[in-house]
Design a protein around this motif. Structure first.
Motif, PDB file in Angstrom:
ATOM      1  N   ALA B 317       4.749  -0.394   4.798  1.00 60.81           N
ATOM      2  CA  ALA B 317       3.841   0.625   5.299  1.00 60.81           C
ATOM      3  C   ALA B 317       4.181   0.958   6.726  1.00 60.81           C
ATOM      4  CB  ALA B 317       2.411   0.131   5.214  1.00 60.81           C
ATOM      5  N   THR B 320      -0.321   3.036   9.090  1.00 56.26           N
ATOM      6  CA  THR B 320      -1.368   2.933   8.078  1.00 56.26           C
ATOM      7  C   THR B 320      -2.580   2.225   8.631  1.00 56.26           C
ATOM      8  OG1 THR B 320       0.405   2.656   6.522  1.00 56.26           O
ATOM      9  CG2 THR B 320      -1.750   2.131   5.730  1.00 56.26           C
ATOM     10  N   ILE B 328      -2.504  -3.910  -2.261  1.00 60.25           N
ATOM     11  CA  ILE B 328      -1.438  -2.923  -2.316  1.00 60.25           C
ATOM     12  C   ILE B 328      -0.215  -3.588  -2.917  1.00 60.25           C
ATOM     13  CG2 ILE B 328      -0.090  -1.339  -0.935  1.00 60.25           C
ATOM     14  CD1 ILE B 328      -2.329  -1.026   0.818  1.00 60.25           C
ATOM     15  N   LEU B 334       3.767   3.357   1.833  1.00 57.87           N
ATOM     16  CA  LEU B 334       2.698   4.103   2.490  1.00 57.87           C
ATOM     17  C   LEU B 334       3.186   4.596   3.834  1.00 57.87           C
ATOM     18  CD1 LEU B 334      -0.149   1.478   2.034  1.00 57.87           C
ATOM     19  CD2 LEU B 334       0.306   3.390   0.579  1.00 57.87           C
ATOM     20  N   VAL B 337      -0.977   6.726   6.217  1.00 56.97           N
ATOM     21  CA  VAL B 337      -2.036   6.689   5.221  1.00 56.97           C
ATOM     22  C   VAL B 337      -3.259   5.995   5.803  1.00 56.97           C
ATOM     23  CG1 VAL B 337      -2.653   5.616   3.035  1.00 56.97           C
ATOM     24  CG2 VAL B 337      -0.453   6.697   3.272  1.00 56.97           C
ATOM     25  N   LEU B 339      -6.778   4.286   4.418  1.00 58.09           N
ATOM     26  CA  LEU B 339      -7.502   3.955   3.197  1.00 58.09           C
ATOM     27  C   LEU B 339      -8.822   3.291   3.516  1.00 58.09           C
ATOM     28  CD1 LEU B 339      -4.606   2.379   1.126  1.00 58.09           C
ATOM     29  CD2 LEU B 339      -5.537   4.650   0.907  1.00 58.09           C
ATOM     30  N   ILE B 345      -3.689  -0.034  -4.883  1.00 57.13           N
ATOM     31  CA  ILE B 345      -2.543   0.855  -5.040  1.00 57.13           C
ATOM     32  C   ILE B 345      -1.546   0.174  -5.965  1.00 57.13           C
ATOM     33  CG2 ILE B 345      -0.841   2.202  -3.797  1.00 57.13           C
ATOM     34  CD1 ILE B 345      -3.490   2.795  -2.720  1.00 57.13           C
ATOM     35  N   LYS B 350       3.987   6.347  -4.030  1.00 59.66           N
ATOM     36  CA  LYS B 350       4.426   6.832  -2.731  1.00 59.66           C
ATOM     37  C   LYS B 350       3.303   7.682  -2.143  1.00 59.66           C
ATOM     38  CE  LYS B 350       9.399   7.224  -3.570  1.00 59.66           C
ATOM     39  NZ  LYS B 350       9.325   5.981  -4.288  1.00 59.66           N
ATOM     40  N   LEU B 351       2.723   7.198  -1.067  1.00 64.43           N
ATOM     41  CA  LEU B 351       1.668   7.966  -0.410  1.00 64.43           C
ATOM     42  C   LEU B 351       2.164   8.402   0.942  1.00 64.43           C
ATOM     43  CD1 LEU B 351      -1.500   5.788  -1.038  1.00 64.43           C
ATOM     44  CD2 LEU B 351      -0.757   7.760  -2.296  1.00 64.43           C
ATOM     45  N   ARG B 352       1.913   9.672   1.257  1.00 63.14           N
ATOM     46  CA  ARG B 352       2.384  10.166   2.536  1.00 63.14           C
ATOM     47  C   ARG B 352       1.327  11.102   3.092  1.00 63.14           C
ATOM     48  NH1 ARG B 352       7.565  10.788   4.606  1.00 63.14           N
ATOM     49  NH2 ARG B 352       7.438  12.160   6.380  1.00 63.14           N
TER      50      ARG B 352
END
Lengths: 338, 659
Positions: B317, B320, B328, B334, B337, B339, B345, B350-352
């Motif tokens: 990450a 984040t 996760i 990440l 991000v 959260l 997760i 793939k979080l962006r």
């Protein structure tokens, strides 16, 4: 519940103090502020036995330390005060002014036979209070004179013809005092601002200047019991260069920087400063895949250090652990958690 | 804390977001309580605001229409110690910044002639205490009372270029463009721009922080149309020579980072700046422990990852912020991000550039790039969420869905009183579209937005279109007859018609053709004087008709006879289909409003149908109107019988029983 209100007021005030100090100020000021906080607690909280006082102090100290876990000084001061309470308790029960060091285990063992544990003893809480307050006052005094006392030892370690290298002279109160009382022939200060009372060089010139240097004197932010030291970022360069050229490295620190904790990796404790010190603010969004790191501290391993100067003694890194027992009590280590 | 001379400096914070683009977020949570990870927005704001004008301690006044008094008391408990005085005021029913400012003035919440610092958007962040800027403003005021406001400008983050023009030396504001869609007026000041040395910059943006004097408050109360701050600024500029009021432009120095988030994109960018510590000392790891739900603060890890103190950080990450109890997977990536708590997760995700709320569950292999997500959202495996999406709370997205970019996905229709949002049902979730935006996008305010909205509201006011969703239990309906919209002309017309009809009814010689003609003439006359459209006439006449005594007496036969007597009126006014629909809508509204009419409704319809049978055809209109009624309308059951009968085309003259 007037004391509860008083305690929460004190807590608020100290939290406000941390909130307001955006830039980390000098460690001695922080240590003094912490001692004042604990002093106020001792003065205003309500307790009957020493055990209760210890519980109150520990609870408040833990809370504060949890909120600011990269400030070792909070924990150090808490341990100092707790030790003071235990000592005070001991003197009152045994009636003597003579507190033997804990490291003397034979004596300690012997005492167990004769004296009851602190929580079973009824001591006069007013006397306890005044005793602890006196102790804290002494400790504060020691902090105030620590820079001077360190400088007094300078004569033993350095000669006037030495060429000394230091790091960011103008930002350390201890070092400034040191060099004002001891006039070395040449002083090099790395990465300092031009108005410092020394020859200012930049970090690229460290290796070339190290050839001419005979001593390196630096200020520590924290001293760890294995002999390693937490110092302002950039110091590691100087120490490595000194090792290369076999120049002795001396670290100065007041007793309040003695931290009874091992740090395997400094990343978890490191304080990060402003990115604007590194990149101007207009670049902030230009680089979307770049993170700017600005760590404030370096961890200097023990093998790079020759000597550690505290106000009372000069010790090699291997023997620093002995100082721990001078200032802290064994009981307290077991229960404090990170 | 005490002992400073001028410490009546107040900070006014408006803890609301009235922007209709933020409706997906603000329809469920008040803006002050919307959270980024575990931290509420108002806490984040108060953290840096409490350092303004350090070392002096400021007073603060928080005004909100959405935060209740209890919420504000909670914030006071946490922050009162950091301020000299803390006041949280809840203003009921304010819909825009202008009305809040008027409330402040009306309730005298600020001392007379005091200066204050106004922050109108909670999502405004600044790294400095603005000491010099406040000092400069005060000195400027001492020298020259005409400087009423000082606007802070800094490098912009929102991506839409805006320009500002000011006099080079004195920094007096010459031209101002508030947001992309506000019109740029032609001021006389433009002439000044050519005669004095002026600078025009397009790289700066107002950072949402304004130091004002008391005259600004007065400006709001002078004109009730002022809704946003920009309008007041334009007002000052336009009347610069008349009122001699100038605005000072204060450009923040290079080492100060300040910005405000006015749309979702800039919100994501603002979050990125905060996470990367550009706003030091406002950073996530220096937030006081008391703003966190269990007093567990965040700890900094490498690569700008902030994790609650007693938990382990994620493996891949960067940038984040996590809430408590997140789990996760190792292979999840990440970047930028945020959260909330309890996030889960899955692997390969793939979080962006995502801001997500609590209990965010993402299945394996999903990709999300640029989204603002609410609480309790579950995204199935293998989904691909396009850029610039907003997902509301409690949405469950089935696995494998592809959501196109720029969509707003919610779990229910738009709130009933929100007539600016259109929602459609698809795949188990609802897609909202904002009217007045060219493509219905909520993500960003387009240039034509304000104009389109003004036009639509203006036309709807004059048409007085009825809303099908009028609530029956609404307590604020006045006890008299039919509540139409607030347009004065129509109300006037309606009351005139009512009087006319009542008089005619009481005169009791309705069989006389002359009387009917006279009635028609009077109605027409009233229509012309009040300038009412034909459709409104249709509606108004029937609505007024329903206020006649037989309807309140509930005598079926009396009702029937009066309808028959007014036959000529029906033939005259209700021949076209459109006007028939208006008649039916008037009937519907009266039925929703009054029990008597409701129970009589089938009889009225039957009678109308029969009376008009030969000359005009009501059947089509009745069917169309019936279809348009909301599915849950209480009128439906009552009409069931009648509609069935109508469609069977039964010639029987028997009446249907009521439901």
């Amino acid at each position: 519940m007037a004391d509860q209100v008083a305690v929460s007021r004190l807590r608020d005030r100290v939290n406000l103090y941390f909130h307001k100090t955006a830039v980390r100020e000098s460690s001695s000021k922080l240590a003094l502020r912490m001692l004042s906080f604990f002093e106020d607690l001792v003065r205003y909280a309500h307790y009957e036995t020493a055990e209760q006082l210890i519980a109150i102090l520990r609870a408040e100290g833990e809370l504060l330390y949890a909120a600011h876990s990269n400030e070792f000084i909070i924990r150090n001061m808490l341990l100092v005060v707790l030790r003071g309470v235990r000592d005070e308790c001991l003197t009152q029960t045994s009636g003597s002014d003579d507190t033997l060091p804990q490291a003397d285990s034979l004596n300690h063992f012997q005492r167990l036979w004769f004296l009851p544990a602190p929580n079973q003893v009824q001591i006069n809480s007013a006397q306890l209070r005044s005793g602890v307050l006196d102790f804290i006052k002494e400790m504060k005094e020691e902090i105030n004179v620590s820079a001077e006392m360190i400088s007094n030892q300078a004569g033993h370690q350095l000669v006037k013809t030495d060429t000394v290298m230091t790091y960011k002279l103008s930002q350390s109160g201890t070092l400034k005092k040191f060099f004002s009382l001891f006039r070395a022939k040449t002083i090099y200060s790395v990465d300092d601002d031009p108005s410092a009372p020394a020859n200012v060089i930049s970090s690229v010139e460290i290796l070339s200047t190290m050839k001419l240097t005979t001593r390196v004197v630096l200020s520590a932010a924290a001293i760890l019991p294995d002999g390693s030291v937490v110092a302002p970022a950039g110091t590691l360069n100087v120490c490595l260069a000194a090792k290369r050229h076999s120049v002795p490295v001396v670290f100065c620190a007041g007793y309040y920087k003695l931290t009874p904790m091992f740090i395997p990796h400094l990343d978890e404790f490191n304080v990060q400063g402003r990115p604007t010190d590194v990149l101007p603010a207009s670049e902030a969004l230009k680089f979307s895949n770049v993170s700017v790191a600005n760590p404030l501290f370096d961890l200097i391993p023990a093998h790079l250090i020759t000597l550690v100067l505290t106000q009372s003694s000069a010790k090699t890194p291997l023997h620093v652990y002995r100082l721990i027992s001078d200032y802290y009590h064994l009981e307290d280590f077991r229960q404090l958690d990170r | 804390m005490t002992g400073k001379k001028e410490d009546n400096f107040t900070i006014v914070l408006i803890a609301d977001n009235f922007d209709p683009h933020f409706a997906p977020v603000t329809s469920t949570t008040p803006w002050g309580k919307w959270h980024l990870a575990d931290i509420q927005l108002l806490d984040l704001a108060l953290d840096w605001i409490s350092l303004i004008n350090a070392p002096n301690v400021p007073n603060i006044l928080i005004v909100s229409a959405t935060l209740t008094a209890a919420d504000l008391a909670e914030f006071e408990r946490r922050w009162a110690f950091n301020f000299q005085s803390f006041r949280g005021i809840h203003c009921e029913g304010c819909e825009n910044v202008g009305s809040i400012m008027r409330e402040i003035l009306a309730r005298r919440l600020l001392p007379e002639n005091s200066e204050f610092l106004l922050i109108e958007n909670l999502a405004t962040f600044c790294s400095s205490g603005l000491v010099q800027q406040i000092e400069r403003f005060r000195n400027g005021r001492k020298k020259d009372k005409s400087c009423v406001m000082s606007m802070m400008y800094s490098r912009q983050i929102s991506g839409e270029p805006r320009f500002v023009g000011f006099e080079t030396e004195s920094h007096k504001l010459l031209t101002y463009q508030g947001s992309k869609d506000s019109p740029v007026n032609e001021y006389d000041a433009l002439q000044e721009m050519f005669t004095v040395g002026s600078t025009i910059r397009s790289d700066l943006a107002p950072c949402g922080i304004v130091i004002c004097s008391a005259e600004v408050l007065l400006a709001f109360s002078d004109n009730y149309d002022f809704e946003t701050f920009d309008q007041v600024v334009s007002e000052f500029l336009v009347n610069a020579d008349v009122l001699q009021q100038t605005i000072h432009v204060d450009i923040l120095p290079e080492d100060v980072v300040a910005f405000t988030a006015t749309d979702y994109g800039s919100l994501l960018r603002a979050q990125r700046l905060l996470v990367h510590r550009w706003c030091y000392p406002l950073t996530y790891d220096k937030l006081p422990a008391r703003v966190f739900p269990e007093q567990i603060p965040l700890r900094y890890h490498r690569n700008h990852v902030y994790v609650p103190r007693d938990e382990e950080g994620p493996s891949n990450a960067e940038g984040t912020v996590l809430g408590k109890w997140s789990s996760i997977a190792e292979s999840a990536v990440l970047v930028d991000v945020t959260l909330g708590r309890g996030a889960c997760i899955g692997p390969g995700v793939k979080l962006r550039s995502v801001i997500a709320g609590d209990d965010f569950v993402v299945g394996d292999g999903c990709t999300i790039d640029g989204a603002v997500i609410g609480d309790n959202v579950e995204i199935g495996a293998g989904c691909k969420i396009g850029a610039k999406t907003v997902i509301g709370p409690n949405v469950k997205i089935p696995p494998g869905t592809k959501i196109t970019s720029n969509s707003v996905v919610m779990d229910s229709h738009a709130p009933a009183d929100e007539n600016d949002i259109e929602s459609t049902l698809e795949n188990g979730y609802y897609l909202w579209k904002l009217l007045d935006e060219p493509s219905g996008y909520f993500w960003r305010r387009s240039q034509s937005f304000s104009r389109a909205r003004r036009e639509r509201h203006a036309s709807s006011h004059s048409r007085s279109s009825l809303q099908h969703s009028i609530s029956m239990e609404s307590p604020d309906q006045a006890p008299h007859d039919v509540i139409l919209d607030t347009d004065g002309a129509f109300a006037h017309f309606f009351s005139e018609i009512k009087d006319i009809l009542n008089n005619t009814f009481e005169s009791e010689n309705l069989d006389n053709a002359d009387v009917i003609n006279k009635l028609k003439i009077e109605i027409n006359g009233s229509k012309i004087t009040n300038n009412i459209s034909q459709e409104d006439v249709a509606r108004g006449v029937f609505a007024a008709f329903l206020t006649l005594p037989p309807f309140s007496d509930r005598h079926v036969s009396a009702v029937q006879s009066v309808i028959a007597q007014f036959k000529q009126i029906w033939l005259n006014y209700y021949a076209p289909r459109g006007q028939q629909l208006q008649l039916l809508r008037a009937l519907e509204e009266a039925a929703l409003e009054r029990d008597g009419v409701r129970n009589l409704m089938p009889h009225i319809l039957l009678q109308l149908y029969q009376v008009a049978d030969d000359d005009i055809d009501l059947e089509g209109a009745i069917n169309e109107w019936h279809d348009e009624l909301p599915a849950d309308s209480v009128l439906r059951p009552l009409l069931e019988g009648f509609i069935d009968w109508l469609n069977q085309d039964d010639e029987s003259s028997e009446e249907e029983e009521d439901a």
